[in-house]
Design an enzyme around this catalytic site. Structure first.
Site, PDB file in Angstrom:
ATOM      1  N   ARG A  74     -13.500  29.934  49.921  1.00  0.00           N
ATOM      2  CA  ARG A  74     -14.139  31.290  50.452  1.00  0.00           C
ATOM      3  C   ARG A  74     -13.487  31.610  51.870  1.00  0.00           C
ATOM      4  NH1 ARG A  74     -20.318  31.982  50.912  1.00  0.00           N
ATOM      5  NH2 ARG A  74     -20.045  29.772  51.725  1.00  0.00           N
TER       6      ARG A  74
ATOM      7  N   LYS B 175     -24.560  34.507  45.832  1.00  0.00           N
ATOM      8  CA  LYS B 175     -25.766  35.551  46.428  1.00  0.00           C
ATOM      9  C   LYS B 175     -25.327  36.506  46.987  1.00  0.00           C
ATOM     10  CE  LYS B 175     -27.685  32.085  48.326  1.00  0.00           C
ATOM     11  NZ  LYS B 175     -26.740  31.041  48.086  1.00  0.00           N
TER      12      LYS B 175
HETATM   13  P1  AP5 Z   1     -26.495  31.221  53.737  1.00  0.00           P
HETATM   14  O1  AP5 Z   1     -25.394  31.931  54.555  1.00  0.00           O
HETATM   15  O2  AP5 Z   1     -27.293  31.688  53.286  1.00  0.00           O
HETATM   16  O3  AP5 Z   1     -25.434  30.218  52.909  1.00  0.00           O
HETATM   17  P2  AP5 Z   1     -25.855  29.340  51.256  1.00  0.00           P
HETATM   18  O4  AP5 Z   1     -27.217  29.705  51.032  1.00  0.00           O
HETATM   19  O5  AP5 Z   1     -25.490  28.055  51.709  1.00  0.00           O
HETATM   20  O6  AP5 Z   1     -24.961  30.431  50.409  1.00  0.00           O
HETATM   21  P3  AP5 Z   1     -23.496  30.833  50.476  1.00  0.00           P
HETATM   22  O7  AP5 Z   1     -23.454  31.799  51.545  1.00  0.00           O
HETATM   23  O8  AP5 Z   1     -22.746  29.520  50.966  1.00  0.00           O
HETATM   24  O9  AP5 Z   1     -23.425  31.049  49.120  1.00  0.00           O
HETATM   25  P4  AP5 Z   1     -23.422  32.499  48.279  1.00  0.00           P
HETATM   26  O10 AP5 Z   1     -24.257  32.109  47.059  1.00  0.00           O
HETATM   27  O11 AP5 Z   1     -23.661  33.747  49.164  1.00  0.00           O
HETATM   28  O12 AP5 Z   1     -21.979  32.520  47.604  1.00  0.00           O
HETATM   29  P5  AP5 Z   1     -20.919  33.880  47.929  1.00  0.00           P
HETATM   30  O13 AP5 Z   1     -21.335  35.074  47.227  1.00  0.00           O
HETATM   31  O14 AP5 Z   1     -20.387  33.669  49.224  1.00  0.00           O
HETATM   32  O15 AP5 Z   1     -26.911  30.248  54.823  1.00  0.00           O
HETATM   33  C1  AP5 Z   1     -26.123  29.410  55.780  1.00  0.00           C
HETATM   34  C2  AP5 Z   1     -27.056  28.558  56.757  1.00  0.00           C
HETATM   35  O16 AP5 Z   1     -27.747  29.488  57.421  1.00  0.00           O
HETATM   36  C3  AP5 Z   1     -27.991  27.845  56.081  1.00  0.00           C
HETATM   37  O17 AP5 Z   1     -27.551  26.423  55.678  1.00  0.00           O
HETATM   38  C4  AP5 Z   1     -29.014  27.196  57.130  1.00  0.00           C
HETATM   39  O18 AP5 Z   1     -28.478  26.408  58.119  1.00  0.00           O
HETATM   40  C5  AP5 Z   1     -29.154  28.857  57.653  1.00  0.00           C
HETATM   41  N1  AP5 Z   1     -30.121  29.605  56.905  1.00  0.00           N
HETATM   42  C6  AP5 Z   1     -29.993  30.709  56.288  1.00  0.00           C
HETATM   43  N2  AP5 Z   1     -31.078  31.361  55.750  1.00  0.00           N
HETATM   44  C7  AP5 Z   1     -32.162  30.357  56.027  1.00  0.00           C
HETATM   45  C8  AP5 Z   1     -33.274  30.329  55.848  1.00  0.00           C
HETATM   46  N3  AP5 Z   1     -34.066  31.036  55.296  1.00  0.00           N
HETATM   47  N4  AP5 Z   1     -34.047  29.040  56.503  1.00  0.00           N
HETATM   48  C9  AP5 Z   1     -33.761  28.291  57.160  1.00  0.00           C
HETATM   49  N5  AP5 Z   1     -32.105  28.271  57.416  1.00  0.00           N
HETATM   50  C10 AP5 Z   1     -31.389  29.510  57.009  1.00  0.00           C
HETATM   51  O19 AP5 Z   1     -19.559  33.110  46.806  1.00  0.00           O
HETATM   52  C11 AP5 Z   1     -18.830  31.867  47.369  1.00  0.00           C
HETATM   53  C12 AP5 Z   1     -17.509  31.973  46.965  1.00  0.00           C
HETATM   54  O20 AP5 Z   1     -17.440  32.150  45.371  1.00  0.00           O
HETATM   55  C13 AP5 Z   1     -16.782  33.372  47.370  1.00  0.00           C
HETATM   56  O21 AP5 Z   1     -15.721  33.244  47.860  1.00  0.00           O
HETATM   57  C14 AP5 Z   1     -16.948  34.293  46.071  1.00  0.00           C
HETATM   58  O22 AP5 Z   1     -15.982  35.178  46.030  1.00  0.00           O
HETATM   59  C15 AP5 Z   1     -16.678  33.371  45.142  1.00  0.00           C
HETATM   60  N6  AP5 Z   1     -17.545  33.770  43.887  1.00  0.00           N
HETATM   61  C16 AP5 Z   1     -18.843  34.281  43.834  1.00  0.00           C
HETATM   62  N7  AP5 Z   1     -19.128  34.682  42.506  1.00  0.00           N
HETATM   63  C17 AP5 Z   1     -18.259  34.109  41.551  1.00  0.00           C
HETATM   64  C18 AP5 Z   1     -17.970  34.059  40.299  1.00  0.00           C
HETATM   65  N8  AP5 Z   1     -18.815  34.424  39.337  1.00  0.00           N
HETATM   66  N9  AP5 Z   1     -16.714  33.506  39.938  1.00  0.00           N
HETATM   67  C19 AP5 Z   1     -15.945  32.813  40.678  1.00  0.00           C
HETATM   68  N10 AP5 Z   1     -16.189  32.934  42.146  1.00  0.00           N
HETATM   69  C20 AP5 Z   1     -17.280  33.511  42.572  1.00  0.00           C
HETATM   70 MG    MG Z   2     -23.875  33.851  51.373  1.00  0.00          MG
END
Ligand code: AP5
Ligand code: MG
Length: 220
Positions: free
Chosen positions: A127, A13
């Site tokens: 990451r 995302k």
């Molecule tokens: P948040 O920061 O939103 O974390 P998440 O939803 O768990 O998602 P991530 O940021 O871990 O993953 P992402 O999908 O963004 O992946 P990324 O692009 O980095 O929330 C964190 C916390 O905050 C929650 O647990 C909660 O406590 C709180 N919170 C937030 N919003 C809330 C709400 N609305 N309500 C209540 N609490 C809330 O990619 C991951 C890795 O994979 C990177 O290293 C990237 O380089 C790699 N990558 C990406 N795409 C690919 C691909 N296609 N192929 C290979 N590698 C890839």
């Molecule tokens: Mg994220």
């Protein structure tokens, strides 16, 4: 144009939101980043939510609305926004509709990035982020061009998230399935839910999202 990105932790995302932000001049609202900034600055709100985030639990809906409304009203969101990490519960989805209608806004498209569960562990544990500008990287899938130097700002300081441990990821995934996946029908019923294959490379996923957004732009 207002976009919501859905997907489990590690789906991509944040990676795709940064791409869409630059390509379509929208503001990127990551509720996770907003909360982590509060923690880093040591604000009262940050102190309240720090342990919750580190444990992979959800912050209360009330607090999230407070944070979101403040952000959406900022000037850089005038051209539209990408919501990354919000809504995450059915209460948040309904509340978002009400909040947006109060400001004369709607969501135009909701995109779910579909990724197999086994791939998420590798993505999350590899990451890392630039400590200065926040640019996101991956040890294997998205390394910096020069080892140890941020491509975007040249900083040599990087950080890893406290909640990116394999154990914490399990709680985050369970919460995603229990509380966030049930939000998807809300957008399906509106006819604005689209899905992309997140198992492709980062560039291929961006191309797919690009087509969806361009298609929508032609219709409006
Ligand atoms: P948040 O920061 O939103 O974390 P998440 O939803 O768990 O998602 P991530 O940021 O871990 O993953 P992402 O999908 O963004 O992946 P990324 O692009 O980095 O929330 C964190 C916390 O905050 C929650 O647990 C909660 O406590 C709180 N919170 C937030 N919003 C809330 C709400 N609305 N309500 C209540 N609490 C809330 O990619 C991951 C890795 O994979 C990177 O290293 C990237 O380089 C790699 N990558 C990406 N795409 C690919 C691909 N296609 N192929 C290979 N590698 C890839
Ligand atoms: Mg994220």
């Amino acid at each position: 144009m207002n976009i919501v990105l859905f997907g489990p932790p590690g789906a991509g995302k944040g990676t795709q939101a940064a791409y869409i932000r630059d390509k379509f001049s929208l503001c990127h609202i990551s509720t996770g980043n907003l909360l982590r900034n509060e923690v880093a600055e040591g604000t009262p709100l940050g102190q309240r939510v720090s342990a919750i985030i580190d444990a992979g639990q959800l912050v209360s809906d009330d607090l999230m609305f407070e944070i979101l409304e403040k952000r959406i009203k900022q000037q850089d969101c005038e051209n539209g926004f990408i919501l990354d990490g919000f809504p995450r519960t059915e209460v948040q989805a309904k509340g978002l509709d009400a909040l947006l209608s109060k400001h004369g806004l709607t969501i135009d498209i909701a995109i779910i990035i579909v990724v197999e569960e086994e791939a998420l562990v590798t993505r999350i544990t590899g990451r890392f982020t630039c400590a200065n500008c926040g640019a996101g990287y991956h040890d294997v899938f998205a390394p910096t061009a020069v080892a140890g130097v941020c491509d975007a700002c040249g900083s040599t300081q990087f950080s890893r998230r406290e909640d990116d441990k394999a154990e914490t990821l399990k709680s985050r995934l369970a919460i995603y399935h229990e509380q966030t996946a049930p939000v998807l029908p809300h957008y399906k019923q509106k006819g604005i839910l689209r899905s992309v294959d997140g198992m492709q490379s980062i560039d291929q996923v961006s191309t797919q999202i690009d087509s969806l957004v361009n298609e929508l732009k032609q219709l409006t």
